[in-house]
Design a protein around this motif. Sequence first.
Motif, PDB file in Angstrom:
ATOM      1  N   ALA A 146       0.815  -1.216   0.000  1.00  0.00           N
ATOM      2  CA  ALA A 146       0.000   0.000   0.000  1.00  0.00           C
ATOM      3  C   ALA A 146       0.850   1.267   0.000  1.00  0.00           C
ATOM      4  O   ALA A 146       0.504   2.248  -0.666  1.00  0.00           O
ATOM      5  N   VAL A 147       1.956   1.274   0.722  1.00  0.00           N
ATOM      6  CA  VAL A 147       2.741   2.505   0.876  1.00  0.00           C
ATOM      7  C   VAL A 147       3.304   3.025  -0.447  1.00  0.00           C
ATOM      8  O   VAL A 147       3.091   4.178  -0.801  1.00  0.00           O
ATOM      9  N   PRO A 148       3.997   2.190  -1.252  1.00  0.00           N
ATOM     10  CA  PRO A 148       4.508   2.745  -2.522  1.00  0.00           C
ATOM     11  C   PRO A 148       3.406   3.064  -3.525  1.00  0.00           C
ATOM     12  O   PRO A 148       3.567   3.946  -4.363  1.00  0.00           O
ATOM     13  N   LEU A 149       2.287   2.372  -3.432  1.00  0.00           N
ATOM     14  CA  LEU A 149       1.185   2.627  -4.362  1.00  0.00           C
ATOM     15  C   LEU A 149       0.511   3.962  -4.055  1.00  0.00           C
ATOM     16  O   LEU A 149       0.111   4.691  -4.961  1.00  0.00           O
ATOM     17  N   LEU A 150       0.394   4.302  -2.771  1.00  0.00           N
ATOM     18  CA  LEU A 150      -0.337   5.515  -2.367  1.00  0.00           C
ATOM     19  C   LEU A 150       0.591   6.635  -1.910  1.00  0.00           C
ATOM     20  O   LEU A 150       0.226   7.799  -1.939  1.00  0.00           O
ATOM     21  N   SER A 151       1.761   6.292  -1.405  1.00  0.00           N
ATOM     22  CA  SER A 151       2.712   7.251  -0.838  1.00  0.00           C
ATOM     23  C   SER A 151       2.079   8.176   0.212  1.00  0.00           C
ATOM     24  O   SER A 151       2.001   9.381   0.026  1.00  0.00           O
ATOM     25  N   PRO A 152       1.638   7.600   1.323  1.00  0.00           N
ATOM     26  CA  PRO A 152       1.103   8.420   2.415  1.00  0.00           C
ATOM     27  C   PRO A 152       2.215   9.174   3.129  1.00  0.00           C
ATOM     28  O   PRO A 152       3.370   8.745   3.092  1.00  0.00           O
ATOM     29  N   ASP A 153       1.872  10.333   3.743  1.00  0.00           N
ATOM     30  CA  ASP A 153       2.851  10.916   4.674  1.00  0.00           C
ATOM     31  C   ASP A 153       2.467  10.614   6.115  1.00  0.00           C
ATOM     32  O   ASP A 153       3.250  10.879   7.031  1.00  0.00           O
ATOM     33  N   ALA A 154       1.272  10.042   6.303  1.00  0.00           N
ATOM     34  CA  ALA A 154       0.895   9.562   7.633  1.00  0.00           C
ATOM     35  C   ALA A 154       0.040   8.307   7.497  1.00  0.00           C
ATOM     36  O   ALA A 154      -0.832   8.239   6.628  1.00  0.00           O
ATOM     37  N   ILE A 155       0.313   7.318   8.333  1.00  0.00           N
ATOM     38  CA  ILE A 155      -0.546   6.139   8.427  1.00  0.00           C
ATOM     39  C   ILE A 155      -1.136   6.159   9.828  1.00  0.00           C
ATOM     40  O   ILE A 155      -0.392   6.204  10.810  1.00  0.00           O
ATOM     41  N   VAL A 156      -2.459   6.192   9.915  1.00  0.00           N
ATOM     42  CA  VAL A 156      -3.126   6.209  11.213  1.00  0.00           C
ATOM     43  C   VAL A 156      -3.807   4.863  11.403  1.00  0.00           C
ATOM     44  O   VAL A 156      -4.598   4.433  10.565  1.00  0.00           O
ATOM     45  N   ILE A 157      -3.456   4.194  12.493  1.00  0.00           N
ATOM     46  CA  ILE A 157      -3.988   2.849  12.722  1.00  0.00           C
ATOM     47  C   ILE A 157      -4.894   2.860  13.940  1.00  0.00           C
ATOM     48  O   ILE A 157      -4.492   3.279  15.022  1.00  0.00           O
ATOM     49  N   GLY A 158      -6.139   2.440  13.745  1.00  0.00           N
ATOM     50  CA  GLY A 158      -7.107   2.447  14.833  1.00  0.00           C
ATOM     51  C   GLY A 158      -7.901   1.155  14.892  1.00  0.00           C
ATOM     52  O   GLY A 158      -7.566   0.180  14.230  1.00  0.00           O
ATOM     53  N   GLY A 159      -8.958   1.170  15.676  1.00  0.00           N
ATOM     54  CA  GLY A 159      -9.768  -0.027  15.892  1.00  0.00           C
ATOM     55  C   GLY A 159      -9.257  -0.792  17.096  1.00  0.00           C
ATOM     56  O   GLY A 159      -8.139  -0.568  17.565  1.00  0.00           O
ATOM     57  N   GLY A 160     -10.066  -1.721  17.577  1.00  0.00           N
ATOM     58  CA  GLY A 160      -9.737  -2.471  18.789  1.00  0.00           C
ATOM     59  C   GLY A 160      -8.379  -3.156  18.715  1.00  0.00           C
ATOM     60  O   GLY A 160      -7.620  -3.167  19.683  1.00  0.00           O
ATOM     61  N   GLY A 161      -8.050  -3.700  17.549  1.00  0.00           N
ATOM     62  CA  GLY A 161      -6.797  -4.429  17.408  1.00  0.00           C
ATOM     63  C   GLY A 161      -5.569  -3.546  17.602  1.00  0.00           C
ATOM     64  O   GLY A 161      -4.499  -4.025  17.973  1.00  0.00           O
TER      65      GLY A 161
END
Lengths: 324, 324
Positions: A252-267
Amino acid sequence: MKYAAGVDVGGTNIVCGLIEETGRVVARKKYATAPERGSAAVLEGIAATVERLREDAGIPADDLEAIGLGIPGLLDPERGISVRAVNLGWTQVPVAAELQRRLGKPTYIDNDVRMYAYGEAIAGAGRGARYVLGVTIGTGLASAFVQNGELLYGHRFMAGEIGHVPIEHFESIPCNCGRIGCLETVVSATGIARQARTRIERGERSSLAERFPDLSRLRSVDVTEACLAGDALAKDVLDRTGRALGAALAWAVPLLSPDAIVIGGGGALAGDALFVPMKSELDSRLLQDYKDQFVIRSAELHDDAGLIGSALWALARGRKALHT
Amino acid sequence: MKYAAGVDVGGTNIVCGLIEETGRVVARKKYATAPERGSAAVLEGIAATVERLREDAGIPADDLEAIGLGIPGLLDPERGISVRAVNLGWTQVPVAAELQRRLGKPTYIDNDVRMYAYGEAIAGAGRGARYVLGVTIGTGLASAFVQNGELLYGHRFMAGEIGHVPIEHFESIPCNCGRIGCLETVVSATGIARQARTRIERGERSSLAERFPDLSRLRSVDVTEACLAGDALAKDVLDRTGRALGAALAWAVPLLSPDAIVIGGGGALAGDALFVPMKSELDSRLLQDYKDQFVIRSAELHDDAGLIGSALWALARGRKALHT
């Protein structure tokens, strides 16, 4: 000050909120969805709750500018229709038109995960970033991408699925989707609990075995707690889960090139026990150019992300519509 | 009729074109880049070529509305700067400002692969689709995504990389990027030729062995020709390459949800020998919801895609700038 109502519609609960245009929640109410009442009654309930919240907060009707709803399943945000929401029992429900008729305000709907990610991107852990990938590790695994305040939709508004690609070198577990070995069978709250249960059933030692004579009651949060208390099996389960997520993010990272990844949810509550192996696996698979080009953060808004996201998105869409 | 100039800047050749706003190419000129002249001379050459093409075509200066350039490497389309183009020897070259100064027209630059994909999306094989994933199988492997006529950029304008994720179950070949087993070592014109060479060197039988006593001269187009003539090794190389690309697309499709995938570049000339195994592998890995929701097409514009894409993108950006 202008306000929008944000509504997070789930199969179990509905959360309605009034949100300042700054993103601050001024009032919220959570109640049981009771989808068996039918969609008309559920929407009538939402309209009445929004009105009640507004009156109780002393906000003039004119200052409530728009309504936004985050809804699970397949939907058409352009026409405001919930196409298929299995947990709600909805098919082709014209949600936006119905609420607009009842409340007299511009009403917008969108996918619950996109609204979660939008909330975090604009007012939460992704604040200040321009390209935010939001990932939720809940019952399932889902994602959404926000580029310069706009959402990535894709055909049939179905962009963002990352849970159902088979992952090599991990377990071959039947997935809810009917196939085998999907990422979501490992990377989800359900998957975390299942991994721990399976390994205990196979005879591996863990403090969880004594705590849960009935293993079907074991939840992902219990695995997280056991890990924090030093349980080796729980730690290993979260380690494997993190590495599987890291391998997925390497696509996902090279395809979208985010400058932030936010990870949420119970897990995601497992924190570093999940994040450290995830980052390590991701780093080992990532082209040099993308390394250190983004931050990875835990979600900040938690249960409010969907509310805030749908309210702010409704404001943004409404204002854009006025100018075109 | 209004026109734009489109320029495809490569390390070996430059192609300049004059494009009608309908996408039709009215004139084009291809010449050697000769990057050793330095960026100022290369840009001066482009300006002179555009002017000459316009005069020869009898197009009044006022009818040339904008200039667009597709440039390889890292760049900043907002500021119009080529940040780093290794094959051109360029670092921090203010391309747009230089050409705008010389030609007196709004000038825009973008990544060559994005311009290729934009051309195919608007005027080529993706015409009519709203969410187009363009993939080029050339010396390397690259992609770009067009959503409703807008481009997916990502942080540092680096979205679209798909060539440098390690692929399991394939070969472990050193990649140009310095790592091992990247998708691009298999799925690229270079990778197709390398696979055939390596297998022949290991003693496998193939008609290519007799045709190329010096195996270093074997190219991917030779593998394609041999496959069409019934060579089993060539067929197997393209089959493996197609399956590796299918496995990669299984990550990209649910994340982006394209309604059209356009595949171009020299490697794509293999056609069905590559496409059939690719589709088969992709289908076996794809969630039901995404199946049959997109078409896969060969690129139509070939060498003109970059020209047309950069010209039409420059027109679109220029007109949008006028209205905001």
